[in-house]
Motif scaffolding. Structure first.
Motif, PDB file in Angstrom:
ATOM      1  N   ARG A 314      -4.750   1.907  -5.957  1.00  0.00           N
ATOM      2  CA  ARG A 314      -5.792   2.915  -5.758  1.00  0.00           C
ATOM      3  C   ARG A 314      -5.792   3.481  -4.344  1.00  0.00           C
ATOM      4  N   PRO A 315      -5.658   2.656  -3.287  1.00  0.00           N
ATOM      5  CA  PRO A 315      -5.640   3.237  -1.941  1.00  0.00           C
ATOM      6  C   PRO A 315      -4.502   4.236  -1.728  1.00  0.00           C
ATOM      7  N   GLU A 316      -3.454   4.160  -2.532  1.00  0.00           N
ATOM      8  CA  GLU A 316      -2.330   5.097  -2.427  1.00  0.00           C
ATOM      9  C   GLU A 316      -2.535   6.326  -3.293  1.00  0.00           C
ATOM     10  N   GLY A 317      -3.690   6.423  -3.927  1.00  0.00           N
ATOM     11  CA  GLY A 317      -3.977   7.575  -4.772  1.00  0.00           C
ATOM     12  C   GLY A 317      -3.414   7.461  -6.167  1.00  0.00           C
ATOM     13  N   ILE A 318      -2.956   6.279  -6.564  1.00  0.00           N
ATOM     14  CA  ILE A 318      -2.303   6.086  -7.861  1.00  0.00           C
ATOM     15  C   ILE A 318      -3.267   5.411  -8.832  1.00  0.00           C
ATOM     16  N   VAL A 319      -3.387   5.974 -10.017  1.00  0.00           N
ATOM     17  CA  VAL A 319      -4.142   5.324 -11.087  1.00  0.00           C
ATOM     18  C   VAL A 319      -3.157   4.817 -12.132  1.00  0.00           C
ATOM     19  N   PRO A 380      -2.374  10.030   1.521  1.00  0.00           N
ATOM     20  CA  PRO A 380      -2.912   9.861   0.166  1.00  0.00           C
ATOM     21  C   PRO A 380      -4.421   9.691   0.177  1.00  0.00           C
ATOM     22  N   HIS A 381      -5.040  10.230  -0.856  1.00  0.00           N
ATOM     23  CA  HIS A 381      -6.479  10.054  -1.043  1.00  0.00           C
ATOM     24  C   HIS A 381      -6.690   8.904  -2.005  1.00  0.00           C
ATOM     25  N   PRO A 382      -7.530   7.931  -1.653  1.00  0.00           N
ATOM     26  CA  PRO A 382      -7.796   6.836  -2.592  1.00  0.00           C
ATOM     27  C   PRO A 382      -8.219   7.386  -3.948  1.00  0.00           C
ATOM     28  N   ALA A 383      -7.636   6.877  -4.995  1.00  0.00           N
ATOM     29  CA  ALA A 383      -7.936   7.344  -6.352  1.00  0.00           C
ATOM     30  C   ALA A 383      -9.303   6.845  -6.790  1.00  0.00           C
ATOM     31  N   PRO A 384      -9.944   7.543  -7.718  1.00  0.00           N
ATOM     32  CA  PRO A 384     -11.249   7.083  -8.215  1.00  0.00           C
ATOM     33  C   PRO A 384     -11.106   5.820  -9.052  1.00  0.00           C
ATOM     34  N   ASP A 385     -12.174   5.058  -9.088  1.00  0.00           N
ATOM     35  CA  ASP A 385     -12.195   3.855  -9.919  1.00  0.00           C
ATOM     36  C   ASP A 385     -12.507   4.264 -11.350  1.00  0.00           C
ATOM     37  N   LEU A 386     -11.696   3.831 -12.277  1.00  0.00           N
ATOM     38  CA  LEU A 386     -11.891   4.208 -13.683  1.00  0.00           C
ATOM     39  C   LEU A 386     -12.037   2.954 -14.536  1.00  0.00           C
ATOM     40  N   PRO A 387     -13.109   2.215 -14.386  1.00  0.00           N
ATOM     41  CA  PRO A 387     -13.269   1.024 -15.240  1.00  0.00           C
ATOM     42  C   PRO A 387     -13.342   1.427 -16.707  1.00  0.00           C
ATOM     43  N   ASP A 388     -12.998   0.493 -17.557  1.00  0.00           N
ATOM     44  CA  ASP A 388     -12.879   0.788 -18.976  1.00  0.00           C
ATOM     45  C   ASP A 388     -14.177   1.298 -19.596  1.00  0.00           C
TER      46      ASP A 388
END
Length: 395
Positions: A314-319, A380-388
Motif C-alpha cells: 500500500r505505501p507504494e501505491g499498489i493494491v 508513489p501515493h499510498p493506496a487506499p485501504d480496501l477491506p473486504d
C-alpha cells in the motif's frame, strides 16, 4: 469373542519419540527447502511436420466415433474442464509449493513418465468416467482408452487395443478407440483427438524380414506409435489445435523478471513474503493464480502472504485485489480482469480528479485510477485501504 474397535493410543514416551523422529527428519530434509531452478534449455516436446494440425478444422465425424465425440460434447463446459484438467495434471507433478519448480523440463525422468497416468486419473475424476471391461474407460457403454504424449503423434499403443492374429492371446478383442491427449506448456497449445486403433494404422518398419514380410515397429514394451498416415483418421475435438492451455505464469515471464521475483530476500535471507511482494510488483494488471503464489511463496500459508502483501505494498501505491467484498467491483471499475476465488490481481493507483477521463473509483471522496507510464517516476501515493467489508463510493 473380543472385537478390537481401534488401535491403542500411543504412550507419552512413544508419542515423544515420534515427534523427535519428525524433527530429526525435518532438520536434514531437502523436500521443502526453497531453491531456484535453471530455465529450460530444450523444448517440452516435439511437433513433427507430419503431425502438425491446424485450429478451426471442419471434419465429418465418422459413424464409429460418433458416440464418443457426442459424449464429450454433451458434457457441460467440457472443453474448459478438459484444458484445466491438463493444466492441473502438470502442476500436480511440478509440486511448486514444495519444490519451487515451474517448468516441465525440471521434472525427473520418473515424473515425466508419470504425467500420462496423472492426466488419465484427473480426466477420469473430472468427467466421472466408468471403468471399461477390457480397457481403462467406458464411454457411452463402449471401451475406450486414454493416451497422453508430450510429443504430438508420440502416443504408444499396446497390443490389447487392436486385433492382430500374430499376437495370439495378447491381441485385443476388438479394434478399440483411443482418446489422444497432448499439451505443450512452452507454447500454451493442446489438442484432443479420437481414433480407432487398427494394425494398419500403426507403424511398420521400413525393412522387411527374410521372407519379404512387413515387420511391425514395436518398442521395448511391445507398443507401437500411430503411423503418420493415420493422422487423417483422427477426429480432433473442438476443431483441432487449441492455443489456450491455461498459462503457466512463471514459465512465460521474462527471465530477468522471474529472477527478480524468485531471488527477492530480506537482508540477504530468502523470504517467502518478499517473493510474493515482488511478484505483485513485477506482474501488475494480470490475474495471478493460487498455484503461482504457492510456488513463489513455497510455504504452507502462501495465500496469507498474498493477503499480507496488500499491507506491505500500500505505501507504494499498489493494491492487491481478490475475489471478496469490494475488490471485484474495484477491478470492474478500473476495467481490469476480475479475480475469482484463488486469484489475485495487483495494480498501482494514483489519486485523480473527478473529471479525469480514465476508468476510476472513489473512496472517502477521493477518486483513484491506474497509474500512467508517465506518472511512474513520481513519488508513489499510498493506496487506499480496501477491506473486504467496506463499501466503495460510486460503485
Amino acid at each position: 469373542m473380543t472385537i478390537q474397535e481401534g488401535l491403542p493410543f500411543p504412550e507419552d514416551a512413544a508419542q515423544a519419540g515420534l515427534q523427535e523422529s519428525r524433527a530429526l527428519a525435518a532438520k536434514y530434509s531437502r523436500r521443502n527447502t526453497f531453491r531456484t531452478w535453471d530455465p529450460p534449455g530444450e523444448p517440452m516436446g516435439r511437433v513433427p511436420r507430419e503431425w502438425r494440425i491446424q485450429p478451426g478444422l471442419q471434419q465429418r465425424v465418422p459413424d464409429d466415433l460418433a458416440p464418443f465425440v457426442e459424449w464429450f460434447y454433451d458434457r457441460p463446459e467440457a472443453r474448459e474442464r478438459f484444458r484445466w484438467a491438463l493444466r492441473d495434471s502438470l502442476d500436480e507433478l511440478l509440486d511448486g509449493p514444495r519444490t519451487g519448480r515451474w517448468a516441465y523440463q525440471q521434472l525427473t525422468k520418473t515424473e515425466k513418465t508419470h504425467l500420462g497416468t496423472t492426466v488419465e486419473v484427473n480426466l477420469t475424476k473430472e468427467f466421472d468416467i466408468d471403468n471399461g471391461a477390457d480397457l481403462d474407460w467406458s464411454i457411452a457403454g463402449l471401451d475406450i482408452d486414454c493416451k497422453f504424449s508430450k510429443d504430438l503423434g508420440g502416443w504408444e499403443i499396446p497390443m490389447e487395443m487392436y486385433l492382430c492374429a500374430d499376437h495370439g492371446e495378447r491381441s485385443g478383442r476388438a479394434n478399440h478407440v483411443a482418446v489422444l491427449t497432448w499439451m505443450n506448456d512452452d507454447t500454451c497449445q493442446w489438442a484432443v483427438g479420437i481414433v480407432r486403433i487398427t494394425d494398419e494404422r500403426l507403424r511398420w518398419r521400413q525393412e522387411r524380414d527374410a521372407d519379404g514380410n512387413r515387420v511391425r515397429a514395436y518398442n521395448r514394451d511391445n507398443k507401437r506409435k500411430l503411423d503418420y498416415g493415420a493422422k487423417s483418421e483422427v477426429h480432433w475435438l473442438w476443431g483441432g489445435l487449441q492455443t489456450d492451455l491455461p498459462t503457466n505464469l512463471l514459465r512465460h515471464l521474462e527471465p530477468e523478471t522471474r529472477e527478480r521475483i524468485l531471488t527477492a530476500s530480506t537482508r540477504g535471507r530468502a523470504s517467502g513474503q518478499q517473493r510474493v511482494n515482488q511478484l505483485f510488483r513485477e506482474v501488475p494488471d494480470r490475474l495471478i493464480g493460487r498455484q503461482t503464489v504457492l510456488t513463489v511463496g513455497q510455504q504452507d500459508d502462501s495465500p496469507k502472504r498474498a493477503r499480507d502483501a496488500r499491507k506491505k505494498l500500500r505505501p507504494e501505491g499498489i493494491v492487491v485485489l481478490g475475489h471478496q467484498g469490494s475488490h471485484p467491483h474495484v477491478a470492474r471499475a478500473l476495467e481490469l480482469p476480475v479475480p475469482i476465488k484463488g486469484e489475485w490481481i495487483s495494480t498501482r493507483l494514483v489519486p485523480v480528479s473527478s473529471d479525469d477521463a480514465r476508468p476510476k473509483f472513489s473512496v472517502d471522496g477521493q477518486f483513484w485510477a491506474r497509474v500512467r507510464e508517465s506518472e511512474l517516476d513520481g513519488e508513489p501515493h499510498p493506496a487506499p485501504d480496501l477491506p473486504d467489508d467496506r463499501e466503495i463510493d460510486g460503485l
